[in-house]
Motif scaffolding. Structure first.
Motif, PDB file in Angstrom:
ATOM      1  N   ILE A   1       0.824  -1.254   0.027  1.00  0.00           N
ATOM      2  CA  ILE A   1      -0.036   0.009  -0.135  1.00  0.00           C
ATOM      3  C   ILE A   1       0.838   1.294   0.123  1.00  0.00           C
ATOM      4  CG2 ILE A   1      -2.035  -1.164   1.138  1.00  0.00           C
ATOM      5  CD1 ILE A   1      -1.039   0.217   3.861  1.00  0.00           C
ATOM      6  N   SER A   2       0.355   2.201  -0.717  1.00  0.00           N
ATOM      7  CA  SER A   2       0.989   3.707  -0.685  1.00  0.00           C
ATOM      8  C   SER A   2       1.072   4.141   0.607  1.00  0.00           C
ATOM      9  CB  SER A   2       0.802   4.276  -1.708  1.00  0.00           C
ATOM     10  OG  SER A   2      -0.657   4.914  -1.650  1.00  0.00           O
ATOM     11  N   PHE A   3       1.849   5.055   1.080  1.00  0.00           N
ATOM     12  CA  PHE A   3       1.572   5.985   2.065  1.00  0.00           C
ATOM     13  C   PHE A   3       0.309   6.754   2.393  1.00  0.00           C
ATOM     14  CE2 PHE A   3       2.846   9.298   5.522  1.00  0.00           C
ATOM     15  CZ  PHE A   3       3.145   8.477   6.388  1.00  0.00           C
TER      16      PHE A   3
ATOM     17  N   LEU B   1      -2.596   6.817   4.995  1.00  0.00           N
ATOM     18  CA  LEU B   1      -3.060   7.704   5.605  1.00  0.00           C
ATOM     19  C   LEU B   1      -4.772   7.964   5.421  1.00  0.00           C
ATOM     20  CD1 LEU B   1      -0.209  10.322   5.377  1.00  0.00           C
ATOM     21  CD2 LEU B   1      -0.752   8.776   7.330  1.00  0.00           C
ATOM     22  N   SER B   2      -4.955   7.616   4.155  1.00  0.00           N
ATOM     23  CA  SER B   2      -6.427   7.891   3.800  1.00  0.00           C
ATOM     24  C   SER B   2      -7.418   6.799   4.186  1.00  0.00           C
ATOM     25  CB  SER B   2      -6.347   8.349   2.467  1.00  0.00           C
ATOM     26  OG  SER B   2      -6.125   7.363   1.646  1.00  0.00           O
TER      27      SER B   2
ATOM     28  N   LEU C   1      -6.797   1.325  11.574  1.00  0.00           N
ATOM     29  CA  LEU C   1      -7.535   0.084  11.597  1.00  0.00           C
ATOM     30  C   LEU C   1      -6.732  -1.185  12.216  1.00  0.00           C
ATOM     31  CD1 LEU C   1      -9.158   0.192   8.044  1.00  0.00           C
ATOM     32  CD2 LEU C   1     -10.295   0.891  10.426  1.00  0.00           C
ATOM     33  N   PRO C   2      -7.360  -2.325  12.820  1.00  0.00           N
ATOM     34  CA  PRO C   2      -6.596  -3.380  13.057  1.00  0.00           C
ATOM     35  C   PRO C   2      -6.333  -4.054  11.687  1.00  0.00           C
ATOM     36  CG  PRO C   2      -9.056  -3.216  14.014  1.00  0.00           C
ATOM     37  CD  PRO C   2      -8.742  -2.152  13.087  1.00  0.00           C
ATOM     38  N   THR C   3      -5.060  -4.774  11.637  1.00  0.00           N
ATOM     39  CA  THR C   3      -4.407  -5.490  10.673  1.00  0.00           C
ATOM     40  C   THR C   3      -5.643  -6.339   9.920  1.00  0.00           C
ATOM     41  OG1 THR C   3      -2.540  -5.200  11.475  1.00  0.00           O
ATOM     42  CG2 THR C   3      -2.796  -6.913   9.964  1.00  0.00           C
ATOM     43  N   LYS C   4      -6.439  -7.079  10.596  1.00  0.00           N
ATOM     44  CA  LYS C   4      -7.432  -8.076  10.195  1.00  0.00           C
ATOM     45  C   LYS C   4      -8.513  -7.218   9.361  1.00  0.00           C
ATOM     46  CE  LYS C   4     -10.893  -8.036  13.967  1.00  0.00           C
ATOM     47  NZ  LYS C   4     -11.922  -7.434  13.327  1.00  0.00           N
TER      48      LYS C   4
END
Length: 139
Positions: A43-45, A49-50, A55-58
């Protein structure tokens, strides 16, 4: 009869860990990308951020399965890798901060102190110990 205002009856302070006590936002991003890279994903930075921040990893993996066709069967393995990398990055970067230690040491003399986070308990404990804050935390 006039009642005297005794002020607030504060018994405890609750602190969020990521972004308040520990500046680990980038660590979680890096750890997730390290885990995803084993399978050709990332995923991009900006996305971090957006969309993914906080959020939890799951939940992040669920979103990636829907948006990038990440196989659901990889979730458990990626989650374990992400936790491993988070701990590794924490040992490299998590250091005591004078201001946090001073504030929590003073507050803990009168109040209960709790840490709130959607990080897993083991990560919280390790980061609190590495940051020198563990001894002030009640919960």
């Amino acid at each position: 009869m006039q009642m005297k205002n005794k002020g607030p009856n504060i018994k405890a302070f609750l602190f969020d860990m990521d972004g308040v006590l520990i500046d680990a936002k980038d660590w979680h991003y890096d750890a997730l990308n390290m885990a995803l890279s084993h399978f050709g994903y990332g995923i991009s930075f900006h996305q971090h951020l957006s969309t993914f921040d906080g959020l939890p990893t799951k939940d992040k993996l669920q979103i990636l399965s829907k948006s990038q066709n990440l196989p659901f069967g990889l979730h458990s393995h990626i989650n374990k890798l992400k936790q491993k990398y988070t701990i590794q990055i924490s040992y490299e970067n998590c250091k005591p901060t004078f201001n946090h230690r001073l504030a929590l040491s003073k507050l803990s003399e009168k109040y209960k102190i709790a840490v709130c986070s959607n990080s897993i308990r083991n990560t919280i404990i390790i980061m609190m110990k590495l940051s020198g804050l563990y001894e002030y935390i009640d919960l």
